[in-house]
Scaffold this motif. Structure first.
Motif, PDB file in Angstrom:
ATOM      1  N   GLN A 190       0.824  -1.211   0.000  1.00 32.09           N
ATOM      2  CA  GLN A 190       0.000   0.000   0.000  1.00 32.09           C
ATOM      3  C   GLN A 190       0.858   1.261   0.000  1.00 32.09           C
ATOM      4  O   GLN A 190       0.384   2.351  -0.302  1.00 32.09           O
ATOM      5  N   ARG A 191       2.157   1.121   0.303  1.00 30.77           N
ATOM      6  CA  ARG A 191       3.051   2.277   0.314  1.00 30.77           C
ATOM      7  C   ARG A 191       3.515   2.669  -1.075  1.00 30.77           C
ATOM      8  O   ARG A 191       4.196   3.688  -1.250  1.00 30.77           O
ATOM      9  N   THR A 192       3.163   1.853  -2.071  1.00 28.71           N
ATOM     10  CA  THR A 192       3.560   2.126  -3.453  1.00 28.71           C
ATOM     11  C   THR A 192       2.325   2.221  -4.335  1.00 28.71           C
ATOM     12  O   THR A 192       1.511   1.290  -4.364  1.00 28.71           O
ATOM     13  N   PHE A 193       2.183   3.324  -5.044  1.00 28.72           N
ATOM     14  CA  PHE A 193       1.089   3.462  -6.010  1.00 28.72           C
ATOM     15  C   PHE A 193       1.626   3.098  -7.387  1.00 28.72           C
ATOM     16  O   PHE A 193       2.565   3.729  -7.886  1.00 28.72           O
ATOM     17  N   VAL A 194       1.050   2.080  -7.989  1.00 28.30           N
ATOM     18  CA  VAL A 194       1.499   1.598  -9.290  1.00 28.30           C
ATOM     19  C   VAL A 194       0.626   2.209 -10.375  1.00 28.30           C
ATOM     20  O   VAL A 194      -0.577   1.937 -10.446  1.00 28.30           O
ATOM     21  N   GLN A 195       1.221   3.040 -11.194  1.00 25.85           N
ATOM     22  CA  GLN A 195       0.482   3.606 -12.315  1.00 25.85           C
ATOM     23  C   GLN A 195       0.111   2.512 -13.316  1.00 25.85           C
ATOM     24  O   GLN A 195       0.815   1.516 -13.457  1.00 25.85           O
ATOM     25  N   CYS A 196      -0.991   2.719 -14.014  1.00 24.23           N
ATOM     26  CA  CYS A 196      -1.398   1.813 -15.075  1.00 24.23           C
ATOM     27  C   CYS A 196      -1.491   2.580 -16.386  1.00 24.23           C
ATOM     28  O   CYS A 196      -1.758   3.784 -16.403  1.00 24.23           O
ATOM     29  N   ALA A 197      -1.251   1.881 -17.469  1.00 19.33           N
ATOM     30  CA  ALA A 197      -1.245   2.503 -18.795  1.00 19.33           C
ATOM     31  C   ALA A 197      -2.578   2.271 -19.499  1.00 19.33           C
ATOM     32  O   ALA A 197      -3.300   1.317 -19.222  1.00 19.33           O
ATOM     33  N   GLY A 198      -2.904   3.182 -20.407  1.00 14.45           N
ATOM     34  CA  GLY A 198      -4.081   3.012 -21.247  1.00 14.45           C
ATOM     35  C   GLY A 198      -5.241   3.883 -20.845  1.00 14.45           C
ATOM     36  O   GLY A 198      -5.422   4.200 -19.668  1.00 14.45           O
ATOM     37  N   GLU A 199      -6.037   4.269 -21.821  1.00 14.40           N
ATOM     38  CA  GLU A 199      -7.200   5.110 -21.589  1.00 14.40           C
ATOM     39  C   GLU A 199      -8.374   4.278 -21.088  1.00 14.40           C
ATOM     40  O   GLU A 199      -8.565   3.133 -21.491  1.00 14.40           O
ATOM     41  N   THR A 200      -9.169   4.845 -20.207  1.00 13.07           N
ATOM     42  CA  THR A 200     -10.347   4.156 -19.674  1.00 13.07           C
ATOM     43  C   THR A 200     -11.454   4.119 -20.724  1.00 13.07           C
ATOM     44  O   THR A 200     -11.932   5.168 -21.164  1.00 13.07           O
ATOM     45  N   PRO A 201     -11.907   2.936 -21.133  1.00 10.27           N
ATOM     46  CA  PRO A 201     -12.992   2.869 -22.123  1.00 10.27           C
ATOM     47  C   PRO A 201     -14.298   3.397 -21.530  1.00 10.27           C
ATOM     48  O   PRO A 201     -14.503   3.399 -20.317  1.00 10.27           O
ATOM     49  N   GLU A 202     -15.196   3.828 -22.385  1.00  7.21           N
ATOM     50  CA  GLU A 202     -16.513   4.260 -21.937  1.00  7.21           C
ATOM     51  C   GLU A 202     -17.269   3.074 -21.341  1.00  7.21           C
ATOM     52  O   GLU A 202     -17.227   1.964 -21.879  1.00  7.21           O
ATOM     53  N   ASP A 203     -17.944   3.313 -20.207  1.00  2.22           N
ATOM     54  CA  ASP A 203     -18.689   2.259 -19.510  1.00  2.22           C
ATOM     55  C   ASP A 203     -17.812   1.036 -19.228  1.00  2.22           C
ATOM     56  O   ASP A 203     -18.239  -0.121 -19.354  1.00  2.22           O
ATOM     57  N   ASN A 204     -16.594   1.310 -18.814  1.00  5.13           N
ATOM     58  CA  ASN A 204     -15.634   0.230 -18.579  1.00  5.13           C
ATOM     59  C   ASN A 204     -16.131  -0.758 -17.532  1.00  5.13           C
ATOM     60  O   ASN A 204     -15.821  -1.954 -17.592  1.00  5.13           O
ATOM     61  N   TYR A 205     -16.927  -0.284 -16.575  1.00  5.54           N
ATOM     62  CA  TYR A 205     -17.367  -1.152 -15.481  1.00  5.54           C
ATOM     63  C   TYR A 205     -18.181  -2.344 -15.970  1.00  5.54           C
ATOM     64  O   TYR A 205     -18.223  -3.401 -15.309  1.00  5.54           O
ATOM     65  N   LYS A 206     -18.838  -2.213 -17.115  1.00  2.00           N
ATOM     66  CA  LYS A 206     -19.693  -3.287 -17.597  1.00  2.00           C
ATOM     67  C   LYS A 206     -18.902  -4.546 -17.939  1.00  2.00           C
ATOM     68  O   LYS A 206     -19.427  -5.661 -17.867  1.00  2.00           O
ATOM     69  N   SER A 207     -17.645  -4.365 -18.310  1.00  2.00           N
ATOM     70  CA  SER A 207     -16.793  -5.523 -18.581  1.00  2.00           C
ATOM     71  C   SER A 207     -15.775  -5.766 -17.477  1.00  2.00           C
ATOM     72  O   SER A 207     -15.424  -6.908 -17.187  1.00  2.00           O
ATOM     73  N   SER A 208     -15.303  -4.697 -16.823  1.00  2.00           N
ATOM     74  CA  SER A 208     -14.236  -4.856 -15.830  1.00  2.00           C
ATOM     75  C   SER A 208     -14.691  -5.616 -14.602  1.00  2.00           C
ATOM     76  O   SER A 208     -13.887  -6.270 -13.928  1.00  2.00           O
ATOM     77  N   LEU A 209     -15.988  -5.554 -14.268  1.00  2.00           N
ATOM     78  CA  LEU A 209     -16.480  -6.275 -13.097  1.00  2.00           C
ATOM     79  C   LEU A 209     -16.533  -7.780 -13.338  1.00  2.00           C
ATOM     80  O   LEU A 209     -16.590  -8.566 -12.394  1.00  2.00           O
ATOM     81  N   LYS A 210     -16.516  -8.166 -14.596  1.00  2.00           N
ATOM     82  CA  LYS A 210     -16.438  -9.588 -14.938  1.00  2.00           C
ATOM     83  C   LYS A 210     -14.978 -10.024 -15.097  1.00  2.00           C
ATOM     84  O   LYS A 210     -14.575 -11.074 -14.612  1.00  2.00           O
ATOM     85  N   GLU A 211     -14.204  -9.198 -15.787  1.00  2.00           N
ATOM     86  CA  GLU A 211     -12.787  -9.476 -16.010  1.00  2.00           C
ATOM     87  C   GLU A 211     -12.085  -8.156 -16.276  1.00  2.00           C
ATOM     88  O   GLU A 211     -12.312  -7.512 -17.301  1.00  2.00           O
ATOM     89  N   GLN A 212     -11.235  -7.748 -15.347  1.00  2.00           N
ATOM     90  CA  GLN A 212     -10.604  -6.437 -15.447  1.00  2.00           C
ATOM     91  C   GLN A 212      -9.416  -6.496 -16.396  1.00  2.00           C
ATOM     92  O   GLN A 212      -8.517  -7.317 -16.246  1.00  2.00           O
ATOM     93  N   ARG A 213      -9.418  -5.612 -17.383  1.00  2.00           N
ATOM     94  CA  ARG A 213      -8.337  -5.543 -18.361  1.00  2.00           C
ATOM     95  C   ARG A 213      -7.606  -4.203 -18.333  1.00  2.00           C
ATOM     96  O   ARG A 213      -6.425  -4.128 -18.651  1.00  2.00           O
ATOM     97  N   VAL A 214      -8.320  -3.142 -17.972  1.00  2.00           N
ATOM     98  CA  VAL A 214      -7.727  -1.817 -17.852  1.00  2.00           C
ATOM     99  C   VAL A 214      -7.595  -1.488 -16.375  1.00  2.00           C
ATOM    100  O   VAL A 214      -8.475  -1.780 -15.578  1.00  2.00           O
ATOM    101  N   GLY A 215      -6.486  -0.867 -15.991  1.00  2.00           N
ATOM    102  CA  GLY A 215      -6.277  -0.549 -14.587  1.00  2.00           C
ATOM    103  C   GLY A 215      -5.633  -1.680 -13.811  1.00  2.00           C
ATOM    104  O   GLY A 215      -5.758  -1.743 -12.583  1.00  2.00           O
ATOM    105  N   VAL A 216      -4.947  -2.571 -14.508  1.00  2.00           N
ATOM    106  CA  VAL A 216      -4.205  -3.639 -13.838  1.00  2.00           C
ATOM    107  C   VAL A 216      -2.723  -3.455 -14.139  1.00  2.00           C
ATOM    108  O   VAL A 216      -2.344  -2.996 -15.212  1.00  2.00           O
ATOM    109  N   PRO A 217      -1.869  -3.800 -13.181  1.00  2.00           N
ATOM    110  CA  PRO A 217      -0.429  -3.640 -13.389  1.00  2.00           C
ATOM    111  C   PRO A 217       0.107  -4.677 -14.364  1.00  2.00           C
ATOM    112  O   PRO A 217      -0.516  -5.718 -14.607  1.00  2.00           O
ATOM    113  N   SER A 218       1.278  -4.397 -14.898  1.00  2.00           N
ATOM    114  CA  SER A 218       1.915  -5.335 -15.816  1.00  2.00           C
ATOM    115  C   SER A 218       2.532  -6.492 -15.043  1.00  2.00           C
ATOM    116  O   SER A 218       2.719  -6.435 -13.824  1.00  2.00           O
ATOM    117  N   GLU A 219       2.857  -7.549 -15.749  1.00  2.00           N
ATOM    118  CA  GLU A 219       3.532  -8.678 -15.111  1.00  2.00           C
ATOM    119  C   GLU A 219       4.882  -8.244 -14.548  1.00  2.00           C
ATOM    120  O   GLU A 219       5.320  -8.737 -13.504  1.00  2.00           O
TER     121      GLU A 219
END
Length: 299
Positions: A190-219
């Protein structure tokens, strides 16, 4: 919002172009003191360091059964037209139900229970309100996990939460074993904020709540964080609770065992940290996902 439209008051910029960075957190994890609630000074210090606290037997066995029956009740019936019900992408089975403190009298009482509310107030050092509530279902054999992520990254980018002054409480209604998809956390992350890349798609929550693809850190980010902080797993009997900071990196694997794993999940936000406009999205997510009424929660 375009990728060049940035907020000058943003302490935690994310959804960026270019290579994401690891930013130091500039705000505390624990905002209150021992005098503010039931957690003692040693527990608070450990929470500040590790970003999470486990409370065994928060609920009695009888209470666990009562809430389990409530989960069964809520998951039954026809949910096709209810946007608060999230189903598994592959099986169509119920994955999560949101806004449950508004639709279940039992859960409305639970979030106001002193065992829960007083700890939230103490950790955040203020009055609190419900940012999000849900029940999660992870059935045996078919339950899918959640990829590594920081909740605060999404709440900041898509909901407009200014600071990581929020805490989540996950109350187990089934036994959590090391092998049935239990939540994994990186202590201290929690002491480190990891930035994520990519623009947030419109209505992203409709897909991200099933499987998150945007807003996740890289491997690469996950590998680096795991090397620095390690990985713990939340295990324990039904009725135990995990309190964890909004910026702790966490995730869970699929459940291929016969043993289901279900929980009540409540996010408390400080009334001094009320949502603003999203920092990296065009429109805020619906209120059933991100509550915008910051009226203090009372018993």
């Amino acid at each position: 919002m375009t990728l060049t439209d940035t907020r000058v008051d943003d302490s935690y910029p994310t959804r960026i172009t270019g290579k994401p960075e690891h930013l130091p957190r500039t705000h505390p994890t624990v905002w209150g003191t021992e005098a503010d609630g039931p957690l003692d000074a040693a527990t608070l210090a450990n929470h500040e360091t590790r970003g999470y606290t486990v409370v065994d037997q928060l609920l009695s066995p009888g209470e666990v059964q009562t809430y389990w029956q409530e989960l069964v009740r809520m998951s039954s019936g026809d949910h096709r037209d209810d946007e608060r019900v999230i189903t598994e992408a592959k099986t169509g089975e119920v994955r999560s139900i949101f806004d449950v403190h508004e639709t279940s009298e039992l859960i409305a009482e639970l979030v106001r229970d002193p065992r829960v509310l007083d700890r939230a107030r103490q950790i955040l050092g203020s009055e609190v309100y419900i940012h999000q509530s849900r029940v999660n279902y992870m059935p045996g054999f078919k339950g899918t996990g959640f990829y590594w992520h920081s909740d605060f990254e999404t709440w900041h980018a898509e909901d407009g939460m200014p600071l990581p002054r929020a805490v989540s409480c996950s109350i187990a209604l089934t036994d959590n074993y090391p092998f049935n998809g239990g939540l994994m956390v990186m202590p201290g992350s929690q002491r480190t904020f990891v930035q994520c890349a990519g623009e947030t798609p419109e209505d992203n929550y409709k897909s991200s709540l099933k499987e998150q693809r945007v807003g996740v850190p890289s491997e690469e980010d996950i590998t680096s964080l795991a090397a620095e902080y390690g990985i713990d797993q939340f295990t324990g009997q039904a009725g135990s609770a995990l309190w964890f900071d909004s910026n702790v990196m966490h995730g869970s694997s699929n459940n291929i065992t016969p043993y289901p794993r279900s929980n009540i999940f409540v996010v408390f936000n400080s009334v001094d940290n009320a949502l603003q406009k999203p920092y990296a999205a065009i429109e805020p997510r619906p209120a059933f996902i991100a509550g915008r009424d910051s009226t203090p929660l009372t018993r």
